[in-house]
Design a protein around this motif. Sequence first.
Motif, short mmCIF file in Angstrom:
data_model
loop_
_atom_site.label_atom_id
_atom_site.label_comp_id
_atom_site.label_asym_id
_atom_site.label_seq_id
_atom_site.Cartn_x
_atom_site.Cartn_y
_atom_site.Cartn_z
N UNK A 80 0.83 -1.21 0.00
CA UNK A 80 0.00 0.00 0.00
C UNK A 80 0.86 1.26 0.00
N UNK A 81 1.92 1.23 0.78
CA UNK A 81 2.76 2.43 0.90
C UNK A 81 3.72 2.60 -0.27
N UNK A 82 4.17 1.50 -0.84
CA UNK A 82 5.21 1.58 -1.88
C UNK A 82 4.77 0.95 -3.20
N UNK A 83 3.50 1.07 -3.52
CA UNK A 83 2.99 0.40 -4.72
C UNK A 83 3.71 0.86 -6.00
N UNK A 84 4.04 2.14 -6.10
CA UNK A 84 4.74 2.62 -7.29
C UNK A 84 6.10 1.94 -7.46
N UNK A 85 6.82 1.79 -6.35
CA UNK A 85 8.14 1.15 -6.42
C UNK A 85 7.99 -0.34 -6.75
N UNK A 86 6.97 -0.98 -6.21
CA UNK A 86 6.75 -2.40 -6.46
C UNK A 86 6.35 -2.62 -7.92
N UNK A 87 5.51 -1.75 -8.45
CA UNK A 87 5.15 -1.85 -9.87
C UNK A 87 6.35 -1.60 -10.77
N UNK A 88 7.22 -0.69 -10.35
CA UNK A 88 8.45 -0.44 -11.12
C UNK A 88 9.33 -1.69 -11.13
N UNK A 89 9.40 -2.39 -10.00
CA UNK A 89 10.18 -3.63 -9.93
C UNK A 89 9.60 -4.67 -10.88
N UNK A 90 8.27 -4.77 -10.93
CA UNK A 90 7.63 -5.70 -11.86
C UNK A 90 7.92 -5.30 -13.30
N UNK A 91 7.91 -4.01 -13.58
CA UNK A 91 8.22 -3.54 -14.93
C UNK A 91 9.65 -3.89 -15.34
N UNK A 92 10.53 -4.00 -14.35
CA UNK A 92 11.93 -4.40 -14.63
C UNK A 92 12.07 -5.90 -14.77
N UNK A 93 10.99 -6.64 -14.53
CA UNK A 93 11.05 -8.09 -14.71
C UNK A 93 10.98 -8.89 -13.43
N UNK A 94 10.86 -8.23 -12.29
CA UNK A 94 10.79 -8.94 -11.01
C UNK A 94 9.38 -9.41 -10.70
N UNK A 95 9.25 -10.56 -10.07
CA UNK A 95 7.97 -11.03 -9.55
C UNK A 95 7.94 -10.71 -8.07
N UNK A 96 6.83 -10.11 -7.63
CA UNK A 96 6.70 -9.68 -6.24
C UNK A 96 5.52 -10.43 -5.62
N UNK A 97 5.78 -11.12 -4.51
CA UNK A 97 4.73 -11.80 -3.77
C UNK A 97 4.31 -10.91 -2.61
N UNK A 98 2.99 -10.71 -2.50
CA UNK A 98 2.45 -9.88 -1.42
C UNK A 98 1.88 -10.81 -0.36
N UNK A 99 2.27 -10.56 0.90
CA UNK A 99 1.79 -11.42 1.99
C UNK A 99 0.93 -10.61 2.96
N UNK A 100 0.04 -11.32 3.63
CA UNK A 100 -0.77 -10.72 4.68
C UNK A 100 -0.70 -11.67 5.87
N UNK A 101 -0.23 -11.19 6.98
CA UNK A 101 -0.01 -12.02 8.16
C UNK A 101 0.86 -13.24 7.85
N UNK A 102 1.85 -13.04 6.98
CA UNK A 102 2.78 -14.11 6.64
C UNK A 102 2.29 -15.08 5.58
N UNK A 103 1.06 -14.93 5.12
CA UNK A 103 0.49 -15.83 4.11
C UNK A 103 0.47 -15.13 2.75
N UNK A 104 1.01 -15.75 1.70
CA UNK A 104 0.96 -15.13 0.37
C UNK A 104 -0.50 -14.97 -0.08
N UNK A 105 -0.83 -13.76 -0.53
CA UNK A 105 -2.20 -13.48 -0.97
C UNK A 105 -2.27 -12.99 -2.41
N UNK A 106 -1.15 -12.52 -2.95
CA UNK A 106 -1.16 -12.00 -4.33
C UNK A 106 0.25 -12.05 -4.88
#
Length: 84
Positions: free
Chosen positions: A9-35
């Motif tokens: 939520x706080x760094x979505x622009x940076x995370x999207x930029x990482x994806x644009x560079x080819x990185x896969x980002x896993x988002x977790x909630x309470x330690x469980x991958x959700x997206x």
Amino acid sequence: METTAREFSRKSSQILAAAARGETVTVTKNGTPVARVVPITDNDTPPYPTSPMGEIELPDLGLPELTADNARDAPRQAGAQTQP
């Protein structure tokens, strides 16, 4: 790369930029991958328009042209056909 939902939520622009560079980002909630945010390649783009304003080619069904007049009259004609 992995990030929490709060960080996403706080760094979505940076995370999207990482994806644009080819990185896969896993988002977790309470330690469980959700997206997962994954980069899109040319192979991922569908061969048809996805925009609501994109052109689409419809097949010719051999139906008569629909005009404002016959569209307005169609419900009346349908009702007349179902009455005895």
